[in-house]
Write a protein that holds these residues in place. Sequence first.
Motif, short mmCIF file in Angstrom:
data_model
loop_
_atom_site.label_atom_id
_atom_site.label_comp_id
_atom_site.label_asym_id
_atom_site.label_seq_id
_atom_site.Cartn_x
_atom_site.Cartn_y
_atom_site.Cartn_z
N THR A 107 0.86 -1.18 0.00
CA THR A 107 0.00 0.00 0.00
C THR A 107 0.90 1.23 0.00
OG1 THR A 107 -1.60 -1.23 1.28
CG2 THR A 107 -1.91 1.14 1.19
N GLN A 108 0.96 1.89 -1.15
CA GLN A 108 1.89 3.01 -1.28
C GLN A 108 1.21 4.21 -1.93
OE1 GLN A 108 5.48 0.48 -2.97
NE2 GLN A 108 6.16 2.27 -1.84
N GLU A 138 11.87 13.23 3.81
CA GLU A 138 10.55 12.59 3.92
C GLU A 138 10.71 11.11 4.24
OE1 GLU A 138 7.74 12.92 0.65
OE2 GLU A 138 6.19 11.94 1.85
N SER A 142 6.86 7.02 -0.86
CA SER A 142 6.31 6.27 -2.00
C SER A 142 7.06 6.69 -3.26
CB SER A 142 4.80 6.50 -2.10
OG SER A 142 4.27 5.81 -3.19
N ASN A 146 5.31 14.16 -3.12
CA ASN A 146 5.16 15.26 -2.17
C ASN A 146 6.50 15.96 -1.89
OD1 ASN A 146 2.58 14.45 -2.26
ND2 ASN A 146 2.47 13.64 -0.17
N ALA A 243 13.05 3.58 7.02
CA ALA A 243 13.23 4.99 7.40
C ALA A 243 13.79 5.12 8.81
CB ALA A 243 11.89 5.71 7.29
N GLN A 270 1.95 2.30 9.16
CA GLN A 270 2.51 1.05 8.62
C GLN A 270 3.67 0.53 9.46
OE1 GLN A 270 3.32 1.31 4.40
NE2 GLN A 270 1.20 1.76 3.90
C1 LIG Z 1 0.52 5.11 2.31
S1 LIG Z 1 2.10 5.48 1.64
C2 LIG Z 1 2.19 7.22 1.91
C3 LIG Z 1 3.02 7.93 0.87
C4 LIG Z 1 3.19 9.42 1.07
N1 LIG Z 1 3.81 9.70 2.34
C5 LIG Z 1 1.88 10.17 0.94
O1 LIG Z 1 1.38 10.68 1.96
O2 LIG Z 1 1.38 10.32 -0.16
C6 LIG Z 1 3.20 4.85 2.91
C7 LIG Z 1 4.62 4.68 2.43
O3 LIG Z 1 5.44 4.39 3.57
C8 LIG Z 1 6.39 3.42 3.17
N2 LIG Z 1 6.91 2.74 4.38
C9 LIG Z 1 6.24 1.95 5.25
N3 LIG Z 1 7.06 1.53 6.23
C10 LIG Z 1 8.27 2.08 5.98
C11 LIG Z 1 9.52 2.04 6.63
N4 LIG Z 1 9.71 1.31 7.74
N5 LIG Z 1 10.55 2.72 6.10
C12 LIG Z 1 10.38 3.45 4.96
N6 LIG Z 1 9.22 3.53 4.30
C13 LIG Z 1 8.17 2.86 4.81
C14 LIG Z 1 5.65 2.52 2.22
O4 LIG Z 1 6.51 1.77 1.41
C15 LIG Z 1 4.81 3.54 1.45
O5 LIG Z 1 5.49 3.98 0.30
#
Ligand SMILES: C[S@@+](CC[C@H](N)C(=O)[O-])C[C@H]1O[C@@H](n2cnc3c(N)ncnc32)[C@H](O)[C@@H]1O
Length: 335
Positions: A107-108, A138, A142, A146, A243, A270
């Motif tokens: 879910t991205q 950031e 995704s 942004n 991250a 997530q």
């Molecule tokens: C729902 S998307 C939100 C994307 C963007 N921030 C937005 O608001 O449009 C969540 C993103 O967080 C990333 N993500 C989840 N856990 C993560 C982690 N531990 N480290 C880096 N990225 C992570 C996912 O791969 C995904 O691309």
Amino acid sequence: MNLSARFEGFAEWCDGTSPLYECISRGVASDADLLSLAEEVPSERSPPHVLLAAVHSRLLADTDHPLADYYPSVTDDPAEGDPFPAFRDFCAEYEDELLPVLHSRRTQTNAVRRCTVLFPAFSHVSREVGGEPLALVELGPSAGLNLCWNRYAYDYGDASRYGTGEFALDSEIRGGSPPLPDEFPPVASHVGIDLNPLDVRDEADVLWLRALVWPEHGDRHRLLAGAAEIAQHHPPDLRQGDAVESLPDVLREIPNDVPVCVFDTQMRYQLPESAQERLGERIEEAAERRTLHWLSGHEAAAEWDNALTLRWFDGEEYRRLAAYEQHGKWLRWLP
Ligand SMILES: C[S@@+](CC[C@H](N)C(=O)[O-])C[C@H]1O[C@@H](n2cnc3c(N)ncnc32)[C@H](O)[C@@H]1O
């Protein structure tokens, strides 16, 4: 929460904004075969999102299956009635094609309209650091749409337009006075860290980004296409990694005298709780050594129609800056 309850929860979440997904999710919640198909999605990747997007991506790519008739993103004249029997039939027919998607995709959703709350938030942070250029980091970007926030224009329906680009993001201000300077706050650098960065120059990744947007949300599809086109010409700097683990290394790359603004929207949900705690600790530790602000759009607040709130960490304290509709359709700047 078991899988059936997750689909029921997803259906409730879609109530009023995606009747198609509401209806399909309720059907999946009580269908043993479809629940077993959804089980193929690793649980932390949100099976309802991934199953619905996997089907949507196949329909967007090309199919003449009758299910396509119900999707406003695929046809100009969507059929009325119950889409669930066709959904069930589609999943049985295309199972072999769906499985690799269910196993690999996440879910991205990259909701570019969230920039309408980030722009005033960056302006707020910029004022706090006396207008010094900010190093933006950031977490979970995704495809990084942004991170390209200062390449878009902004229209809040207040007779002003912010930014010079032809492509504009619109939102409604439902309260408060967000800082909206005529000039964008200066940026020293920007970088994003994602477990799986998506590449807007890659057709399959763009298809997946489109598939994650709900079929009825034509304006979001339009904004995604416009932002992706800009990002294709100005690819954001995205790093692959966790991250929480990678943040200290990324911060070390930024000169110590440059103020940092770390930000995340719709990413922390997530993370497992332990990782969320570790992230907070890492950020607080870093803020002891350098000027660092953190903007995080994460928690829903019932008192503002279950909007998300953007919390701001100023290096010492946490405060809510704004409430915003989850995809950025409106915002309320908090006193
Ligand atoms: C729902 S998307 C939100 C994307 C963007 N921030 C937005 O608001 O449009 C969540 C993103 O967080 C990333 N993500 C989840 N856990 C993560 C982690 N531990 N480290 C880096 N990225 C992570 C996912 O791969 C995904 O691309």
